[in-house]
Scaffold this motif. Structure first.
Motif, PDB file in Angstrom:
ATOM      1  N   THR A 118       0.810  -1.222   0.000  1.00 11.43           N
ATOM      2  CA  THR A 118       0.000   0.000   0.000  1.00 11.43           C
ATOM      3  C   THR A 118       0.840   1.267   0.000  1.00 11.43           C
ATOM      4  OG1 THR A 118      -0.113   0.145   2.420  1.00 11.43           O
ATOM      5  CG2 THR A 118      -1.780  -1.213   1.308  1.00 11.43           C
ATOM      6  N   GLY A 119       2.095   1.150   0.436  1.00 15.69           N
ATOM      7  CA  GLY A 119       2.935   2.339   0.559  1.00 15.69           C
ATOM      8  C   GLY A 119       2.799   3.041   1.889  1.00 15.69           C
ATOM      9  N   SER A 137      -2.573   2.891  -4.797  1.00 19.67           N
ATOM     10  CA  SER A 137      -1.612   3.066  -3.705  1.00 19.67           C
ATOM     11  C   SER A 137      -2.183   4.099  -2.736  1.00 19.67           C
ATOM     12  CB  SER A 137      -0.262   3.518  -4.246  1.00 19.67           C
ATOM     13  OG  SER A 137      -0.365   4.808  -4.826  1.00 19.67           O
TER      14      SER A 137
END
Length: 431
Positions: free
Chosen positions: A213-214, A247
């Motif tokens: 997902t970051g 993201s």
């Protein structure tokens, strides 16, 4: 069999470790003190009311019972009494305790996880036990059920799943090697979020491939399909947003606080527990791009009636009430139709006058602030140099004019303007 003294020592050490994990910090600058809860009814229970010592989790089943995972076993709370659960018909739970994780299923069942491995499933009075095995011997501290009925368990050595027959560890065939799980979260849309102590991965509903997902690790609460809040340990609270490429990005820090637990209620409020009480921010998503105004951050501490200052677990029941676990007991917070309104502290022996969209309050004794008007926006003090003797009587006539008797003298209030009224020198004799 361990002695009672050793059990008590183990309990104290476990709680000390949990307390040390929360480092003091300030949720709001000292110049802006937090406001009290103004529309919340608070109730609490401690050992004196039967709360078992050292609670770890609380979960509500569809029948309304609140189940408690404790060092000394599984307990059920019906709103009045705490009862240790003992299976019927000669059945037994896998262990008598300690219990480290719970999750309720949509069909009314309850999954129970134990320290040092093994789980049980309780449904309609029937207990099914799954003992620890060489491949499944770790402590599960978070359990959740996805929309397909699969049970997921978080442990210090990785992520486990139960497919209806057996427990197995999630390996690299799922797209990521998750060697440990710090946090596990299932969204209303069915996505499974996993924090491996470094970053978050998400398993979209129906997929068998975890995606990065970051987002950094921390305690996560998603308030919508594309929005949420992340608390980074020893740093603070941040908004998170999904980008068009799926993201996620971390926004500007909203406040500084070392948060121990975080959740939101159906009315859009964000609640979090910390070392210094329980906190609430109403309409949290309205502050994604703006700072908190004074009074937006509300809290309760032990001095206000909380069972303890350290709140380490929160759960929301089906009615939207918050249940908070502390080292000293259990606290409940639920919405009430009544709203608390703070008045000036020297407004004693107050008179109240209903003005429709506002309430006029007056002091019955001599006061520095003898007159004030309260609306939904707050309380406004009304200059009243004529009321040095306090208010003896007050009346609002049908036209909206307020008449005040102060020490035998008459005054008239229109809006915020107070003027003296000359009364008759002698009263006419009644006939």
């Amino acid at each position: 069999m361990p002695s009672l003294l050793l059990i008590r020592i183990a309990q104290k050490l476990a709680m000390l470790a949990l307390l040390c994990a929360c480092v003091p910090s300030s949720a709001q600058p000292a110049s802006t003190p937090p406001a009290p809860f103004d529309d919340i009814y608070h109730n609490s229970w401690t050992v004196r009311e039967g709360v078992p010592p050292v609670l770890w989790q609380a979960k509500q089943t569809p029948d309304g019972f609140l189940w408690l995972a404790a060092e000394t076993g599984l307990y059920r709370f019906d709103g009045i009494a705490f009862t240790k659960y003992v299976p019927t018909n000669g059945q037994k739970l896998l262990k008598d305790g300690p219990i480290t994780g719970l999750t309720a299923t949509a069909d009314g069942g309850l999954w129970i996880a134990y320290r040092f491995g093994g789980v049980s499933f309780l449904h309609a009075g029937t207990v099914t036990n799954y003992p620890a095995t060489p491949a499944f011997s770790e402590t599960i501290f978070v359990l959740t059920q996805d929309s397909d009925g699969v049970i997921w368990g978080a442990s210090a050595i990785g992520l486990f799943r139960f497919d209806g027959k057996q427990w197995s560890r999630v390996d690299e065939s799922w797209g990521q090697t998750i060697s440990r799980v710090a946090h596990l979260k299932l969204t209303p849309s069915g996505d499974l979020w996993v924090d491996d102590s470094k970053t978050y991965y998400v398993l979209p509903k129906g997929s068998r491939h975890f995606q990065p997902t970051g987002l950094p690790n921390g305690k996560l609460d998603l308030t919508g399909p594309d929005t949420g809040w992340l608390s980074q340990d020893k740093v603070g609270l941040f908004p998170v947003t999904r980008r068009p490429d799926d993201s996620w990005t971390l926004g500007k820090q909203l406040l500084k606080e070392n948060i121990s637990s975080i959740t939101h209620t159906p009315d859009g409020a964000l609640w979090f527990g910390a070392h210094d009480g329980i906190w609430r921010i109403r309409d949290i998503d309205s502050y994604r791009n703006s700072p908190l105004p004074p009074g937006a951050l509300q809290s309760m501490q032990k001095t206000d009636g909380l069972t303890a200052d350290f709140v380490y677990a929160l759960t929301v029941d089906r009615e939207g009430s918050i249940w908070a676990l502390t080292p000293n007991g259990l606290d409940q917070f639920r919405k009430t139709a009544l709203t608390t309104v703070a008045l000036p502290p020297d407004l004693q022996h107050s008179f109240l006058v209903d003005e429709g969209t506002s309430v006029l309050t007056g002091a019955g004794f001599s006061s520095l602030t003898p007159l004030a008007r309260t609306t939904s926006r707050g309380t406004e003090l009304i200059p009243a140099p004529l009321l040095t003797a306090g208010i003896h009587q007050i009346y609002r006539d049908p036209s909206g004019t307020v008449w005040i008797n102060t020490g035998g003298k008459l005054a008239r209030l229109n809006g915020t303007t107070l003027t003296p009224v000359e009364g008759p020198r002698t009263c006419p004799r009644a006939t």
